[in-house]
Scaffold this motif. Structure first.
Motif, PDB file in Angstrom:
ATOM      1  N   THR A  77       0.832  -1.196   0.000  1.00 21.71           N
ATOM      2  CA  THR A  77       0.000   0.000   0.000  1.00 21.71           C
ATOM      3  C   THR A  77       0.867   1.246   0.000  1.00 21.71           C
ATOM      4  O   THR A  77       1.818   1.360   0.773  1.00 21.71           O
ATOM      5  N   VAL A  78       0.531   2.194  -0.877  1.00 21.13           N
ATOM      6  CA  VAL A  78       1.180   3.499  -0.903  1.00 21.13           C
ATOM      7  C   VAL A  78       0.251   4.482  -0.198  1.00 21.13           C
ATOM      8  O   VAL A  78      -0.908   4.653  -0.609  1.00 21.13           O
ATOM      9  N   LEU A  79       0.736   5.102   0.854  1.00 19.71           N
ATOM     10  CA  LEU A  79      -0.053   6.081   1.601  1.00 19.71           C
ATOM     11  C   LEU A  79       0.089   7.427   0.913  1.00 19.71           C
ATOM     12  O   LEU A  79       1.201   7.963   0.792  1.00 19.71           O
ATOM     13  N   LEU A  80      -1.038   7.976   0.458  1.00 19.62           N
ATOM     14  CA  LEU A  80      -1.020   9.192  -0.346  1.00 19.62           C
ATOM     15  C   LEU A  80      -1.418  10.413   0.473  1.00 19.62           C
ATOM     16  O   LEU A  80      -2.200  10.325   1.424  1.00 19.62           O
ATOM     17  N   SER A  81      -0.902  11.561   0.047  1.00 18.88           N
ATOM     18  CA  SER A  81      -1.238  12.819   0.699  1.00 18.88           C
ATOM     19  C   SER A  81      -2.504  13.401   0.094  1.00 18.88           C
ATOM     20  O   SER A  81      -3.069  12.867  -0.873  1.00 18.88           O
ATOM     21  N   ASP A  82      -2.942  14.530   0.639  1.00 13.85           N
ATOM     22  CA  ASP A  82      -4.152  15.170   0.143  1.00 13.85           C
ATOM     23  C   ASP A  82      -3.960  15.855  -1.206  1.00 13.85           C
ATOM     24  O   ASP A  82      -4.919  16.383  -1.771  1.00 13.85           O
ATOM     25  N   ILE A  83      -2.734  15.855  -1.739  1.00 16.18           N
ATOM     26  CA  ILE A  83      -2.531  16.268  -3.129  1.00 16.18           C
ATOM     27  C   ILE A  83      -2.033  15.074  -3.952  1.00 16.18           C
ATOM     28  O   ILE A  83      -1.406  15.222  -4.981  1.00 16.18           O
ATOM     29  N   CYS A  84      -2.333  13.889  -3.423  1.00 16.30           N
ATOM     30  CA  CYS A  84      -2.135  12.610  -4.127  1.00 16.30           C
ATOM     31  C   CYS A  84      -0.667  12.305  -4.400  1.00 16.30           C
ATOM     32  O   CYS A  84      -0.338  11.649  -5.388  1.00 16.30           O
ATOM     33  N   ARG A  85       0.209  12.720  -3.524  1.00 18.11           N
ATOM     34  CA  ARG A  85       1.618  12.365  -3.651  1.00 18.11           C
ATOM     35  C   ARG A  85       1.944  11.234  -2.687  1.00 18.11           C
ATOM     36  O   ARG A  85       1.420  11.187  -1.563  1.00 18.11           O
ATOM     37  N   PRO A  86       2.845  10.309  -3.082  1.00 17.70           N
ATOM     38  CA  PRO A  86       3.239   9.224  -2.176  1.00 17.70           C
ATOM     39  C   PRO A  86       3.971   9.770  -0.949  1.00 17.70           C
ATOM     40  O   PRO A  86       4.926  10.542  -1.084  1.00 17.70           O
ATOM     41  N   MET A  87       3.517   9.366   0.224  1.00 21.20           N
ATOM     42  CA  MET A  87       4.168   9.756   1.469  1.00 21.20           C
ATOM     43  C   MET A  87       5.016   8.617   2.025  1.00 21.20           C
ATOM     44  O   MET A  87       6.158   8.828   2.417  1.00 21.20           O
ATOM     45  N   LEU A  88       4.430   7.419   2.069  1.00 18.40           N
ATOM     46  CA  LEU A  88       5.127   6.242   2.572  1.00 18.40           C
ATOM     47  C   LEU A  88       4.590   5.025   1.848  1.00 18.40           C
ATOM     48  O   LEU A  88       3.463   5.017   1.348  1.00 18.40           O
ATOM     49  N   THR A  89       5.400   3.977   1.811  1.00 11.93           N
ATOM     50  CA  THR A  89       4.985   2.697   1.240  1.00 11.93           C
ATOM     51  C   THR A  89       5.145   1.614   2.297  1.00 11.93           C
ATOM     52  O   THR A  89       6.212   1.519   2.935  1.00 11.93           O
ATOM     53  N   ILE A  90       4.094   0.830   2.516  1.00 11.16           N
ATOM     54  CA  ILE A  90       4.189  -0.275   3.472  1.00 11.16           C
ATOM     55  C   ILE A  90       5.003  -1.389   2.826  1.00 11.16           C
ATOM     56  O   ILE A  90       4.621  -1.939   1.797  1.00 11.16           O
ATOM     57  N   THR A  91       6.133  -1.710   3.423  1.00 13.95           N
ATOM     58  CA  THR A  91       7.079  -2.673   2.846  1.00 13.95           C
ATOM     59  C   THR A  91       7.080  -4.017   3.554  1.00 13.95           C
ATOM     60  O   THR A  91       7.611  -4.996   3.022  1.00 13.95           O
ATOM     61  N   ALA A  92       6.532  -4.083   4.751  1.00 16.33           N
ATOM     62  CA  ALA A  92       6.425  -5.340   5.485  1.00 16.33           C
ATOM     63  C   ALA A  92       5.239  -5.250   6.432  1.00 16.33           C
ATOM     64  O   ALA A  92       4.937  -4.170   6.957  1.00 16.33           O
ATOM     65  N   ASP A  93       4.581  -6.379   6.640  1.00 16.81           N
ATOM     66  CA  ASP A  93       3.382  -6.390   7.474  1.00 16.81           C
ATOM     67  C   ASP A  93       3.136  -7.826   7.925  1.00 16.81           C
ATOM     68  O   ASP A  93       2.916  -8.704   7.101  1.00 16.81           O
ATOM     69  N   THR A  94       3.165  -8.056   9.222  1.00 13.31           N
ATOM     70  CA  THR A  94       2.918  -9.405   9.735  1.00 13.31           C
ATOM     71  C   THR A  94       1.522  -9.545  10.338  1.00 13.31           C
ATOM     72  O   THR A  94       1.212 -10.565  10.953  1.00 13.31           O
ATOM     73  N   VAL A  95       0.684  -8.531  10.148  1.00 14.57           N
ATOM     74  CA  VAL A  95      -0.694  -8.580  10.628  1.00 14.57           C
ATOM     75  C   VAL A  95      -1.650  -8.919   9.481  1.00 14.57           C
ATOM     76  O   VAL A  95      -2.519  -9.777   9.611  1.00 14.57           O
ATOM     77  N   GLY A  96      -1.514  -8.230   8.356  1.00  8.13           N
ATOM     78  CA  GLY A  96      -2.334  -8.557   7.190  1.00  8.13           C
ATOM     79  C   GLY A  96      -3.235  -7.458   6.709  1.00  8.13           C
ATOM     80  O   GLY A  96      -3.487  -7.329   5.523  1.00  8.13           O
ATOM     81  N   ARG A  97      -3.742  -6.629   7.628  1.00  9.78           N
ATOM     82  CA  ARG A  97      -4.538  -5.475   7.215  1.00  9.78           C
ATOM     83  C   ARG A  97      -4.688  -4.504   8.379  1.00  9.78           C
ATOM     84  O   ARG A  97      -4.658  -4.915   9.548  1.00  9.78           O
ATOM     85  N   HIS A  98      -4.884  -3.240   8.017  1.00  6.72           N
ATOM     86  CA  HIS A  98      -4.994  -2.177   9.013  1.00  6.72           C
ATOM     87  C   HIS A  98      -6.112  -1.233   8.596  1.00  6.72           C
ATOM     88  O   HIS A  98      -6.396  -1.071   7.410  1.00  6.72           O
ATOM     89  N   ASP A  99      -6.721  -0.578   9.566  1.00  5.69           N
ATOM     90  CA  ASP A  99      -7.919   0.223   9.347  1.00  5.69           C
ATOM     91  C   ASP A  99      -7.590   1.674   9.022  1.00  5.69           C
ATOM     92  O   ASP A  99      -6.728   2.285   9.662  1.00  5.69           O
ATOM     93  N   THR A 100      -8.285   2.214   8.029  1.00  3.54           N
ATOM     94  CA  THR A 100      -8.158   3.638   7.726  1.00  3.54           C
ATOM     95  C   THR A 100      -9.519   4.326   7.673  1.00  3.54           C
ATOM     96  O   THR A 100      -9.652   5.402   7.122  1.00  3.54           O
ATOM     97  N   LEU A 101     -10.545   3.697   8.270  1.00  9.23           N
ATOM     98  CA  LEU A 101     -11.894   4.256   8.259  1.00  9.23           C
ATOM     99  C   LEU A 101     -12.409   4.648   9.643  1.00  9.23           C
ATOM    100  O   LEU A 101     -13.182   5.589   9.773  1.00  9.23           O
ATOM    101  N   GLY A 102     -12.013   3.919  10.658  1.00  8.63           N
ATOM    102  CA  GLY A 102     -12.650   4.039  11.969  1.00  8.63           C
ATOM    103  C   GLY A 102     -12.367   5.315  12.728  1.00  8.63           C
ATOM    104  O   GLY A 102     -13.119   5.682  13.629  1.00  8.63           O
ATOM    105  N   GLY A 103     -11.286   6.016  12.385  1.00 11.01           N
ATOM    106  CA  GLY A 103     -10.966   7.259  13.077  1.00 11.01           C
ATOM    107  C   GLY A 103     -10.421   7.048  14.481  1.00 11.01           C
ATOM    108  O   GLY A 103     -10.277   5.925  14.963  1.00 11.01           O
TER     109      GLY A 103
END
Length: 215
Positions: A77-103
């Motif tokens: 996943t590429v985390l994008l900014s509010d002007i749609c530029r790449p900020m960070l890229t998830i390169t490893a993950d041992t959980v499998g998924r993370h929430d970006t809706l719940g606040g």
């Protein structure tokens, strides 16, 4: 997608344990990799990202979800900014998924979700506000506190479009790792929530590690 990192904690240039209910704010430079480590399992790390060179640019959940065509975050996943530029890229993950809706939890949401008398309990939004108040050198104010990522949180979407807060998918020693695509301010509230059974009503510490570019 589950993917383990090849980085060793012994080679990290920076390590910090963040207690339950505490905040952490730090700059991660372009090309550096940082890890959020769930030390005891099922803890939530509410996280905000800002462009360190222009904090008016910040992580955008809508842009990230739209461009990834996925409401969950994981390896690749590429985390994008509010002007749609790449900020960070998830390169490893041992959980499998993370929430970006719940606040982030707030005193107001504690009242709505749990009980009127819960309003005075500490919440992630309090930690974010305290962080910007105590660290004016980052150029952030309370107006900059927007939509966050909940690393390690499991928030499925129901068939009718609602959200549910379920038991976490994480466990002791699980982590998520990101490489910075720009200089970023990272602000984490290590969630103090005492009312949600997903953490067994027991907030716990996390650890943050940073590796230099090319490590």
């Amino acid at each position: 997608m589950i993917k383990e990192s090849n980085l060793s904690p012994a080679t990290a240039r920076y390590r910090k344990v963040v207690g339950a209910g505490d905040y952490w704010i730090h700059v991660v430079n372009k090309g550096e990799t940082f890890r959020i480590l769930d030390l005891e399992g099922n803890q939530a790390a509410d996280t905000l990202f800002f462009n360190a060179d222009d904090p008016a640019e910040r992580y955008s959940a809508p842009d990230t979800i739209r461009e990834q065509r996925n409401i969950y975050l994981t390896t690749g996943t590429v985390l994008l900014s509010d002007i749609c530029r790449p900020m960070l890229t998830i390169t490893a993950d041992t959980v499998g998924r993370h929430d970006t809706l719940g606040g982030a939890c707030a005193t107001e949401s504690n009242t709505v979700r749990y009980a009127l008398e819960k309003k005075s309990m500490h919440a992630c939004r309090d930690s974010f506000l305290l962080a910007v108040a105590e660290n004016p050198n980052y150029g952030l104010t309370k107006r900059d506190i927007g939509h966050n990522i909940n690393f390690f949180m499991n928030v499925p979407v129901t068939p009718d479009g609602g959200l549910t807060f379920e038991d976490g998918l994480s466990a002791p020693g699980k982590y998520v790792e990101m490489t910075a695509d720009m200089n970023v301010i990272v602000l984490i509230s290590n969630c103090p929530q005492l009312n949600n059974p997903c953490n067994a009503y027991n907030p716990t510490p996390i650890e943050v590690l940073i590796w230099a570019k090319g490590a």
